[in-house]
Design a protein around this motif. Structure first.
Motif, PDB file in Angstrom:
ATOM      1  N   ASP A 154     -56.894 -47.940 -11.834  1.00 31.50           N
ATOM      2  CA  ASP A 154     -55.641 -47.278 -12.169  1.00 31.50           C
ATOM      3  C   ASP A 154     -55.333 -46.096 -11.261  1.00 31.50           C
ATOM      4  OD1 ASP A 154     -57.512 -45.477 -13.003  1.00 31.50           O
ATOM      5  OD2 ASP A 154     -56.826 -45.355 -15.076  1.00 31.50           O
ATOM      6  N   LEU A 157     -51.690 -44.566 -10.708  1.00 33.89           N
ATOM      7  CA  LEU A 157     -50.850 -45.145 -11.751  1.00 33.89           C
ATOM      8  C   LEU A 157     -50.889 -44.292 -13.012  1.00 33.89           C
ATOM      9  CD1 LEU A 157     -51.987 -48.889 -11.474  1.00 33.89           C
ATOM     10  CD2 LEU A 157     -50.064 -47.788 -10.292  1.00 33.89           C
ATOM     11  N   ASP A 158     -49.791 -44.286 -13.744  1.00 37.97           N
ATOM     12  CA  ASP A 158     -49.776 -43.777 -15.105  1.00 37.97           C
ATOM     13  C   ASP A 158     -50.021 -44.960 -16.038  1.00 37.97           C
ATOM     14  OD1 ASP A 158     -49.370 -41.038 -14.771  1.00 37.97           O
ATOM     15  OD2 ASP A 158     -47.220 -41.301 -14.483  1.00 37.97           O
ATOM     16  N   VAL A 159     -50.757 -44.714 -17.117  1.00 39.27           N
ATOM     17  CA  VAL A 159     -51.230 -45.798 -17.973  1.00 39.27           C
ATOM     18  C   VAL A 159     -50.990 -45.444 -19.429  1.00 39.27           C
ATOM     19  CG1 VAL A 159     -53.289 -47.048 -18.722  1.00 39.27           C
ATOM     20  CG2 VAL A 159     -52.968 -46.510 -16.304  1.00 39.27           C
ATOM     21  N   GLU A 160     -50.580 -46.432 -20.220  1.00 40.88           N
ATOM     22  CA  GLU A 160     -50.393 -46.249 -21.655  1.00 40.88           C
ATOM     23  C   GLU A 160     -50.907 -47.494 -22.382  1.00 40.88           C
ATOM     24  OE1 GLU A 160     -49.558 -44.294 -25.045  1.00 40.88           O
ATOM     25  OE2 GLU A 160     -49.131 -43.464 -23.069  1.00 40.88           O
ATOM     26  N   ALA A 287     -48.617 -50.015 -17.326  1.00 33.97           N
ATOM     27  CA  ALA A 287     -48.892 -49.168 -16.163  1.00 33.97           C
ATOM     28  C   ALA A 287     -47.677 -49.117 -15.258  1.00 33.97           C
ATOM     29  CB  ALA A 287     -50.103 -49.687 -15.393  1.00 33.97           C
ATOM     30  N   TRP A 288     -47.519 -47.984 -14.562  1.00 32.14           N
ATOM     31  CA  TRP A 288     -46.422 -47.801 -13.614  1.00 32.14           C
ATOM     32  C   TRP A 288     -46.840 -46.727 -12.605  1.00 32.14           C
ATOM     33  CZ3 TRP A 288     -46.827 -46.100 -18.495  1.00 32.14           C
ATOM     34  CH2 TRP A 288     -46.631 -44.742 -18.755  1.00 32.14           C
ATOM     35  N   GLN A 290     -47.401 -43.415 -10.551  1.00 30.23           N
ATOM     36  CA  GLN A 290     -47.253 -41.999 -10.891  1.00 30.23           C
ATOM     37  C   GLN A 290     -46.057 -41.366 -10.195  1.00 30.23           C
ATOM     38  OE1 GLN A 290     -51.051 -40.337  -9.812  1.00 30.23           O
ATOM     39  NE2 GLN A 290     -52.003 -40.850 -11.775  1.00 30.23           N
TER      40      GLN A 290
END
Length: 319
Positions: A154, A157-160, A287-288, A290
């Motif tokens: 990751d 990346l931003d992750v949720e 994920a997308w 950052q």
């Protein structure tokens, strides 16, 4: 030290990944001598050796290991910048969602229905691929957001996390294990997963990054009844689609660990699904990049997390 050029980084990454100047030159579509000169010039420019060379092998130095990691990131960023600029300039922009087919936990239809109501919503295009392809697609600009199973690389990346659901073992309905209501991983000794990993040692490194691909191996040991278990032999790997995965399961060649949401979509008379007590669940993650400042991505993230938080758990239970 002068600024590095994208061309230099591409040359170095090819050599560092191939660890062979001839193969790297072929990959780059150029002759070997100019490639060797370019790498020597890069080392002179940086003032450190990046590779050790002998008559038998090429290896990375510690400085080369660092540059390889950062060069990949830089090249991904350059590629992504170009792709995103192209898409932003189109008369009909779109939101590209990377995912594995069926690996959405049953959430995607509800997410898309709600997302279309958002003021910033764009037309959606699905970018389907195998396991391990979603995060790179975000970094190189092929996709704007991804639904993917954890764990994954990751960085950048931003992750949720969206939801966690049980996985079952899919095995041939004729397998004696199918007569049991519940199994342990130890019961699957001698069987293999689609990527060639021993089914009772899922923590081992897989033979390939895609769990729809089979690493061909020598036949596995026989079970006590003399039946070969997990026999998928040969020297190479190839990628299989979902139908081929199920055919191999029905033949008794492999087993598979699909999440419950996938199991419910694919009932097959030749395949038995059974709980495995010590099999870890699957966590579906959003994920997308950052660096993303896209209102459409922000709207999709808001929508997906809201749907996941409010969603029922009917698809998460088995039995």
């Amino acid at each position: 030290m002068s600024d590095l050029e994208v061309r230099q980084l591409r040359y170095f990454v090819a050599v560092a990944e191939e660890l062979h100047f001839g193969r790297a030159a072929e990959r780059l579509g150029m002759a070997q001598p100019p490639l060797s000169r370019a790498i020597r010039e890069l080392e002179r420019q940086l003032g450190v050796p990046l590779l050790t060379r002998t008559t038998r092998q090429v290896a990375l130095t510690p400085a080369g290991e660092v540059l390889l990691h950062d060069a990949r990131t830089a090249l991904d960023a350059v590629t992504a910048a170009g792709r995103r600029a192209q898409r932003a300039g189109r008369s009909e922009p779109e939101l590209r969602i990377a995912m594995k087919a069926d690996y959405d936990g049953g959430l995607l239809p509800r997410i898309l229905d709600r997302y279309r109501e958002e003021a910033a919503a764009l037309p959606v295009r699905l970018v389907l691929g195998g396991r391990g392809e979603q995060a790179p697609a975000l970094r190189d600009g092929s996709a704007d957001v991804a639904l993917l199973p954890a764990p994954f690389d990751d960085h950048g990346l931003d992750v949720e996390p969206l939801l966690t659901e049980p996985r079952l073992v899919a095995l041939a309905a004729t397998d004696p294990l199918a007569a049991r209501p519940c199994l342990d991983l130890a019961d699957l000794s001698g069987l293999i997963l689609p990527d060639g990993t021993p089914a009772d040692r899922e923590d081992l490194p897989p033979g390939t990054t895609d769990d729809f691909g089979v690493r061909y191996r020598t036949p596995a040991p026989c079970d006590p009844g003399g039946r070969p278990r997990g026999t998928v032999a040969g020297p190479r790997s190839r990628t299989l689609d979902l139908a081929q995965i199920f055919n191999l399961i029905e033949l008794g060649s492999i087993v598979w660990f699909p999440p419950v949401s996938v199991v419910r979509r694919h009932p097959r008379p030749g395949v038995a699904y059974r709980p495995v007590r010590d099999l870890p669940p699957l966590t579906l993650t959003l994920a997308w990049p950052q660096t993303s400042r896209s209102p459409a991505v922000a709207a999709f993230v808001r929508t997906a997390t809201a749907i996941a938080a409010a969603g029922d758990t009917r698809g998460m239970m088995w039995g």
